[in-house]
Design an enzyme around this catalytic site. Structure first.
Site, PDB file in Angstrom:
ATOM      1  N   TYR A 100       0.814  -1.216   0.000  1.00 21.95           N
ATOM      2  CA  TYR A 100       0.000   0.000   0.000  1.00 21.95           C
ATOM      3  C   TYR A 100       0.852   1.272   0.000  1.00 21.95           C
ATOM      4  CZ  TYR A 100      -3.617  -3.292   1.640  1.00 21.95           C
ATOM      5  OH  TYR A 100      -4.467  -4.353   1.785  1.00 21.95           O
ATOM      6  N   HIS A 128       0.869 -11.765   2.058  1.00 23.89           N
ATOM      7  CA  HIS A 128      -0.208 -11.072   1.344  1.00 23.89           C
ATOM      8  C   HIS A 128      -0.895 -11.960   0.299  1.00 23.89           C
ATOM      9  CE1 HIS A 128      -1.357  -6.664   0.178  1.00 23.89           C
ATOM     10  NE2 HIS A 128      -2.385  -7.476   0.075  1.00 23.89           N
TER      11      HIS A 128
END
Length: 264
Positions: free
Chosen positions: A48, A99
């Site tokens: 992010y 992730h």
């Protein structure tokens, strides 16, 4: 605020604040506003590129902080977590997730072994995965004997991944929903709007309340104070069994919006 008990004995807030696509320069005041409302779980990730801002926004040490390992660092999870911790301004995170399994890279089992070591070293209090399917979970559990505490997956009314939910439940893994509201079309679906109008809630609140009623952890993203407050107040929304069943019936096996974990 309800807490969920993880398979490692720790408790995690059920409702959290997602920060995907909130720029680093803008995320700190969003996090602060969320904390002021009562949020005690903040979710970020190396991908992010906003960990520094998230860290700046975290005013309270009692906030549950999650970040994630991107698959370009499956071979160096320890180094990747050190970089994340430096950006976050912390010496540990509450939850560190792989992730994506990225099976083509062939290193997710090694990455999981590294996360176990990071947990044992105290740098990640709990460890888990994101976007793992049963086949990926089988591989990491078989290789280490350690079951993830959390599996964060795409989950919304029109894509419920019941097979993954069932595996998680059978193994004591908390299912955490990302993209919990689905696409904008989901918020406009008459099956949602009818319920919302009848009980005096917003469509987003109805969907968040559905996740909570199902015992799922949920991390809706909100970038402005009004949406943050609306999401927080979803905890006050009570759905009937019929409402929950109506939303359950929206499931579509073809409803995936994000990448397929077998392909990314």
């Amino acid at each position: 605020m309800t807490d969920l008990t993880l398979n490692d004995g720790r408790t995690m807030p059920q409702l959290g604040l997602g920060t995907y696509q909130i720029p680093d320069s803008q995320v700190a005041p969003v996090v602060r506003a969320g904390l002021d409302l009562g949020f005690r779980l903040v979710d970020t990730a190396a991908l992010y590129h906003n960990e520094r801002g998230v860290g700046e926004g975290l005013a309270h040490d009692d906030v549950w902080l999650t970040t994630k390992l991107w698959h370009d660092r499956h071979g160096d999870a320890a180094g990747a977590l050190d970089e994340s911790l430096a950006l976050l301004g912390r010496d540990h995170v509450d939850l560190y997730l792989i992730h994506w399994p990225h099976p083509a890279g062939g290193q997710f089992v090694d990455a999981w072994k590294a996360l176990v070591a990071l947990r044992d070293a105290g740098k990640a209090r709990s460890i888990g995965v994101s976007n793992f399917l049963p086949e990926h979970l089988d591989a990491i559990i078989a290789s280490t004997g350690v079951t993830p505490a959390v599996n964060q997956i795409e989950l919304h009314p029109t894509f419920q991944q019941r097979d993954v939910q069932a595996y998680n439940s059978d193994h004591g893994i908390v299912t955490q929903s990302w993209s919990p509201l689905g696409q904008g079309e989901t918020l406009k679906d008459e099956r949602i709007t009818r319920i919302a109008e009848r009980i005096g809630a917003t469509p987003a609140q109805v969907i968040i309340a559905w996740h909570l009623a199902k015992g799922l952890s949920v991390i809706p993203k909100a970038a402005d104070p009004a949406h943050l407050e609306s999401n927080w107040r979803a905890q006050e929304v009570s759905l009937s069994a019929e409402d929950v069943a109506a939303i359950d019936a929206m499931d579509d096996p073809k409803g995936r919006m994000g990448p397929n974990p077998r392909e990314l």
